[in-house]
Design an enzyme around this catalytic site. Structure first.
Site, PDB file in Angstrom:
ATOM      1  CE  LYS A 140     -44.263 -27.316  -0.315  1.00  0.00           C
ATOM      2  NZ  LYS A 140     -44.757 -25.981  -0.716  1.00  0.00           N
ATOM      3  CG  ASN A 141     -46.940 -27.346  -3.796  1.00  0.00           C
ATOM      4  OD1 ASN A 141     -46.643 -26.885  -2.702  1.00  0.00           O
ATOM      5  ND2 ASN A 141     -46.162 -27.236  -4.858  1.00  0.00           N
TER       6      ASN A 141
ATOM      7  CB  ILE B 178     -41.638 -21.205 -13.393  1.00  0.00           C
ATOM      8  CG1 ILE B 178     -41.835 -22.412 -14.318  1.00  0.00           C
ATOM      9  CG2 ILE B 178     -42.919 -20.896 -12.601  1.00  0.00           C
ATOM     10  CD1 ILE B 178     -42.997 -22.331 -15.273  1.00  0.00           C
TER      11      ILE B 178
ATOM     12  CG  ASP C 219     -41.818 -26.648  -6.955  1.00  0.00           C
ATOM     13  OD1 ASP C 219     -41.341 -25.504  -7.061  1.00  0.00           O
ATOM     14  OD2 ASP C 219     -42.976 -26.860  -6.536  1.00  0.00           O
TER      15      ASP C 219
ATOM     16  NE  ARG D 137     -46.731 -16.955  -4.284  1.00  0.00           N
ATOM     17  CZ  ARG D 137     -47.144 -15.848  -4.861  1.00  0.00           C
ATOM     18  NH1 ARG D 137     -46.800 -14.682  -4.374  1.00  0.00           N
ATOM     19  NH2 ARG D 137     -47.897 -15.892  -5.932  1.00  0.00           N
TER      20      ARG D 137
ATOM     21  NE  ARG E 269     -43.610 -17.812  -5.637  1.00  0.00           N
ATOM     22  CZ  ARG E 269     -43.590 -18.945  -4.971  1.00  0.00           C
ATOM     23  NH1 ARG E 269     -42.675 -19.133  -4.058  1.00  0.00           N
ATOM     24  NH2 ARG E 269     -44.459 -19.893  -5.210  1.00  0.00           N
TER      25      ARG E 269
ATOM     26  NE  ARG F 181     -41.852 -23.134   3.592  1.00  0.00           N
ATOM     27  CZ  ARG F 181     -41.692 -22.589   2.396  1.00  0.00           C
ATOM     28  NH1 ARG F 181     -40.556 -22.042   2.075  1.00  0.00           N
ATOM     29  NH2 ARG F 181     -42.672 -22.576   1.533  1.00  0.00           N
TER      30      ARG F 181
ATOM     31  CB  CYS G 209     -41.278 -14.674  -2.240  1.00  0.00           C
ATOM     32  SG  CYS G 209     -40.920 -16.416  -2.325  1.00  0.00           S
TER      33      CYS G 209
HETATM   34  C1  UD1 Z   1     -47.117 -23.155  -6.991  1.00  0.00           C
HETATM   35  C2  UD1 Z   1     -46.415 -24.101  -6.068  1.00  0.00           C
HETATM   36  C3  UD1 Z   1     -44.911 -23.934  -6.171  1.00  0.00           C
HETATM   37  C4  UD1 Z   1     -44.466 -24.065  -7.618  1.00  0.00           C
HETATM   38  C5  UD1 Z   1     -45.279 -23.157  -8.524  1.00  0.00           C
HETATM   39  C6  UD1 Z   1     -44.981 -23.369  -9.994  1.00  0.00           C
HETATM   40  C7  UD1 Z   1     -48.001 -24.295  -4.253  1.00  0.00           C
HETATM   41  C8  UD1 Z   1     -48.307 -24.022  -2.825  1.00  0.00           C
HETATM   42  N1  UD1 Z   1     -46.832 -23.826  -4.696  1.00  0.00           N
HETATM   43  O1  UD1 Z   1     -46.803 -21.837  -6.567  1.00  0.00           O
HETATM   44  O2  UD1 Z   1     -44.288 -24.929  -5.373  1.00  0.00           O
HETATM   45  O3  UD1 Z   1     -43.108 -23.706  -7.725  1.00  0.00           O
HETATM   46  O4  UD1 Z   1     -46.689 -23.390  -8.326  1.00  0.00           O
HETATM   47  O5  UD1 Z   1     -45.190 -24.692 -10.350  1.00  0.00           O
HETATM   48  O6  UD1 Z   1     -48.752 -24.957  -4.943  1.00  0.00           O
HETATM   49  N2  UD1 Z   1     -47.610 -15.081 -11.064  1.00  0.00           N
HETATM   50  C9  UD1 Z   1     -47.964 -13.780 -11.347  1.00  0.00           C
HETATM   51  N3  UD1 Z   1     -49.090 -13.261 -10.758  1.00  0.00           N
HETATM   52  C10 UD1 Z   1     -49.851 -14.007  -9.904  1.00  0.00           C
HETATM   53  C11 UD1 Z   1     -49.491 -15.350  -9.629  1.00  0.00           C
HETATM   54  C12 UD1 Z   1     -48.366 -15.852 -10.224  1.00  0.00           C
HETATM   55  O7  UD1 Z   1     -47.287 -13.090 -12.105  1.00  0.00           O
HETATM   56  O8  UD1 Z   1     -50.854 -13.497  -9.403  1.00  0.00           O
HETATM   57  C13 UD1 Z   1     -46.388 -15.649 -11.690  1.00  0.00           C
HETATM   58  C14 UD1 Z   1     -45.352 -16.068 -10.669  1.00  0.00           C
HETATM   59  O9  UD1 Z   1     -44.553 -14.993 -10.273  1.00  0.00           O
HETATM   60  C15 UD1 Z   1     -44.593 -17.112 -11.460  1.00  0.00           C
HETATM   61  C16 UD1 Z   1     -45.664 -17.764 -12.321  1.00  0.00           C
HETATM   62  O10 UD1 Z   1     -46.753 -16.861 -12.326  1.00  0.00           O
HETATM   63  O11 UD1 Z   1     -43.652 -16.489 -12.301  1.00  0.00           O
HETATM   64  C17 UD1 Z   1     -46.165 -19.105 -11.811  1.00  0.00           C
HETATM   65  O12 UD1 Z   1     -46.514 -18.989 -10.458  1.00  0.00           O
HETATM   66  P1  UD1 Z   1     -47.691 -19.850  -9.814  1.00  0.00           P
HETATM   67  O13 UD1 Z   1     -47.991 -20.999 -10.709  1.00  0.00           O
HETATM   68  O14 UD1 Z   1     -48.791 -18.949  -9.436  1.00  0.00           O
HETATM   69  O15 UD1 Z   1     -46.994 -20.383  -8.508  1.00  0.00           O
HETATM   70  P2  UD1 Z   1     -47.647 -20.604  -7.093  1.00  0.00           P
HETATM   71  O16 UD1 Z   1     -49.071 -21.013  -7.239  1.00  0.00           O
HETATM   72  O17 UD1 Z   1     -47.320 -19.475  -6.201  1.00  0.00           O
END
Ligand code: UD1
Length: 424
Positions: free
Chosen positions: A22-23, A326, A304, A91, A120, A396, A115
């Site tokens: 999915k991701n 995380i 995850d 998202r 996030r 999903r 969320c």
């Molecule tokens: C992706 C995955 C999700 C997984 C996550 C962590 C997809 C579609 N989803 O989510 O399933 O749980 O990686 O492995 O690929 N953060 C910030 N600012 C930002 C972006 C992120 O502070 O602009 C923080 C988030 O709140 C979180 C951490 O960074 O605490 C990691 O998030 P991130 O790796 O960005 O997760 P996603 O890409 O949203």
């Protein structure tokens, strides 16, 4: 709203074919916006989230056709706006920001909003675009980004590892002028899957899979045919299903190199893991033992799979300490597991799970994708009939969940009450 009725207590035995990730699909699909002459993706799982991303790309103006698991994209974007109604559902919609901005010099993407698994934010995505020369404004709940002369390569230093922001950075920098260096990049397999697709389209990306990625910008990208990797989280979920039911499951297409952290911990719990030609076999001859985990960016233990592992620890022999680093607030499965008799105490980002020999069946519901599947796992391990509601979360991220588990001996049935499934 649909729910699942599960008669648990039966060990699962058999073979499951792991679907496309999915991701990975959710970042490869937006890459279709960047090509001059389309993109063909194979092994794209049919899930609520991937269909939603396909809908968003159609909204932007691409022609998107699906034939089984092959998705063909063509055409160019004529609408550069990703509206709230589409973004709030998922998202990952933020992943159109880099492609639109890089290719068309402009993008307007709704802020994803709240969320269920924490705040996030998207600040890192915005910082990437600014580092590449875009002018970004936040107005009326939208990220408005412009780069009328195109993006320019730069040095992006992430203060924390973000999968999505690294993906957006890769896509934006692929079409920027000059070189971009991404420092403290995410190393998840999905990042390499994206980088390899972009390279097949003509991009010049090296270092993916490490924490420093170098991108030499090119002026345009062409079509390619690229396959989505197998879903390591789906595979990990079914590996845990084998452990929690004391069964044995062969997971076709599962890639051991993507699952090292999980495999090490499952071996610690006493499970047997055998690598075959085209997959992995997981088995638990007896009740699993407790083990501790700390979630971390790849190659650490994936957040995850934290909820699923906690479900297994609820019935393990001994006590387990589970630390989530995380996402804040990613313990929403705990009260539901406790309703099934689990002994779990949460203190900040750590849960202490005292394994019980048996849980008790109960009606439960969950508020996010991985939390829901952890309840399915708990129900599979519990003698008697449990019902898991709000399973649209499962749709999903898990294709054919009941079918895949059913053919391995699970008694699992989907019940429909009708009504609207959308509430996030
Ligand atoms: C992706 C995955 C999700 C997984 C996550 C962590 C997809 C579609 N989803 O989510 O399933 O749980 O990686 O492995 O690929 N953060 C910030 N600012 C930002 C972006 C992120 O502070 O602009 C923080 C988030 O709140 C979180 C951490 O960074 O605490 C990691 O998030 P991130 O790796 O960005 O997760 P996603 O890409 O949203």
């Amino acid at each position: 709203m649909d729910r699942l009725r599960i008669e648990g207590g039966l060990p699962l035995h058999g073979e499951i074919i792991v679907s496309g990730a999915k991701n990975a699909a959710l970042t490869l699909l937006p890459a279709g916006l960047m090509s001059d002459d389309g993109l063909v993706l194979e092994n794209v799982p049919r899930l609520a989230d991937t269909l939603s991303m396909e809908g968003l790309l159609r909204h932007h103006g691409l022609a998107v056709e699906r034939d089984g698991d092959v998705v063909t994209m063509s055409g160019t974007a004529n609408l550069l706006d990703a509206p709230y109604d589409l973004v709030r559902k998922m998202r990952a919609s933020i992943l159109v920001l880099g492609p639109l901005l890089a290719r068309y010099g402009e993008a307007r993407v709704s802020l994803p909003g709240g969320c269920a698994i924490g705040t996030r934010p998207v600040d890192l995505h915005i910082r990437v675009m600014q580092a590449l020369g875009a002018i970004v404004e936040l107005a009326d709940g939208y990220i408005q980004a412009r780069a009328p002369q195109g993006l320019t390569g730069g040095r992006v230093v992430f203060p924390m590892v973000s999968v999505g922001a690294t993906e957006n950075a890769l896509m934006a920098a692929a079409l920027a002028k000059g070189q971009t260096e991404i420092v403290n990049a995410a190393r998840e397999p999905e990042i390499s899957n994206l980088a390899e697709c972009l390279n097949a389209m003509g991009a010049k990306i090296t270092g993916h899979g490490t924490d420093t990625i170098i991108i030499e910008g090119v002026t345009n990208l062409k079509t390619a045919r690229h396959a989505v990797i197998a879903d390591r989280i789906e595979a990990g979920t079914y590996a845990i299903a084998a452990g929690i039911t004391n069964g044995r499951l062969t997971l076709k297409r599962a890639n051991a190199r993507h699952l090292d952290a999980l495999i090490n911990v499952l071996r610690e719990t006493g499970m047997d893991v055998v690598e075959g030609d085209d997959g992995l076999t997981f088995s638990a001859a007896e009740r699993v033992s407790a083990a501790d985990i700390i979630t971390d960016p790849f190659p650490g233990f994936p957040t995850d799979l934290q909820a699923q592992f906690m479900a297994m620890m609820s019935v393990a022999d001994g006590s387990s300490r589970i630390s989530e680093t995380i996402f804040e607030n990613r313990f929403m499965h705990v009260p539901e597991l406790v309703r099934m008799g689990a002994d779990i105490k949460v203190d900040g980002g750590t849960a202490l799970v005292r394994g019980r020999k048996n849980l008790t069946p109960a009606p439960v519901m969950a508020t996010d994708l991985r939390a829901s599947v952890s309840l399915v796992l708990a129900a599979l391990a519990t003698e008697g009939t449990s019902e898991v509601s709000r399973i649209y979360h499962l749709d999903r991220g898990y294709s054919d969940l009941e079918k895949k588990l059913g053919q391995c001996g699970a008694r699992i049935e989907r019940l429909s009450d009708g009504g609207d499934n959308e509430d996030e």
